[in-house]
Write an enzyme that holds these catalytic residues in place. Structure first.
Site, PDB file in Angstrom:
ATOM      1  N   ASP A 272     -26.770 -28.373  77.754  1.00  0.00           N
ATOM      2  CA  ASP A 272     -27.660 -28.948  78.769  1.00  0.00           C
ATOM      3  C   ASP A 272     -28.311 -27.850  79.604  1.00  0.00           C
ATOM      4  O   ASP A 272     -27.630 -27.020  80.213  1.00  0.00           O
ATOM      5  CB  ASP A 272     -26.881 -29.920  79.655  1.00  0.00           C
TER       6      ASP A 272
ATOM      7  N   ASP B   4     -25.176 -22.689  75.092  1.00  0.00           N
ATOM      8  CA  ASP B   4     -24.899 -23.818  75.968  1.00  0.00           C
ATOM      9  C   ASP B   4     -25.835 -24.975  75.606  1.00  0.00           C
ATOM     10  O   ASP B   4     -26.892 -24.757  75.015  1.00  0.00           O
ATOM     11  CB  ASP B   4     -25.129 -23.350  77.418  1.00  0.00           C
TER      12      ASP B   4
HETATM   13 MG   LIG Z   1     -26.172 -25.665  81.038  1.00  0.00          MG
END
Ligand SMILES: [Mg+2]
Ligand SMILES: [Zn+2]
Length: 189
Positions: A10, A8
């Site tokens: 952010d 992932d």
């Molecule tokens: Mg995230």
């Protein structure tokens, strides 16, 4: 067949700062380059998968995602690390205008981004992992048929301490950050 670690963006590889509507808001977390380097060295594919619905919401243009990822790749390269691919979803099912307003198959936790990677690389899902800082990333792992690692950076610590009791599934491992997750994954094999 390749083993992949899907990552992932952010809150996992970079700081969770809300919508990254300019490259200057993007900040790699301190140990992320080392984590990616470790994957590179050990022969794992390192593949970023990220939802960027700020496009559908009209907060920034799709080209901004590309600019941010150019910055990400440049910062990693400076530290001798390399992502094998980046896949993003710019859609939202109910906000904005076509083509971004779309009930697509790639908005996490739907597995579309990972399935695209499988089409482009020869990936053994059962021995691959998804690392993220939100329960949605654990659901994505389950939906795609990969193992899940949960990190306590970004939204992770708050979700882990306050929301875990309502989760329908548990991650396969929990780590302080991306580097620790990668170390644990590599040790497991
Ligand atoms: Mg995230
Ligand atoms: Zn999508």
């Amino acid at each position: 067949m390749n083993k992949a670690v899907f990552i992932d963006r952010d809150g996992t590889i970079s700081e969770e700062v809300g919508y990254v509507n300019h490259p200057s808001r993007f900040r790699l977390l301190p140990r992320s380059a080392e984590a990616i380097r470790l994957l590179n060295k050990n022969g794992w594919l390192a593949i970023l998968v990220t939802n960027q619905a700020g496009v559908a919401r009209g907060y920034f243009a799709e080209d901004m995602i590309k600019q941010v990822h150019e910055r990400l790749n440049a910062e990693l390269e400076q530290e001798g690390a390399r992502l094998d691919a980046i896949y993003y979803c710019a859609h939202h099912p109910s906000v904005g205008e076509a083509p971004y307003r779309s009930d697509c198959d790639c908005r996490k936790p739907k597995p579309g981004l990972i399935l695209r990677a499988v089409n482009e690389f020869d990936i053994d899902l059962a021995s691959s992992w998804m690392i993220g800082d939100r329960f949605g990333d654990v659901q994505l792992a389950q939906n795609a048929g990969v193992n899940s690692a949960f990190v306590l950076t970004g939204y992770g610590r708050g979700e882990w301490e306050h929301q875990r009791s309502s989760w329908a599934a548990e991650p396969d491992l929990v780590a302080e950050d991306l580097l620790e997750a990668v170390q644990k994954i590599i040790e497991r094999k």
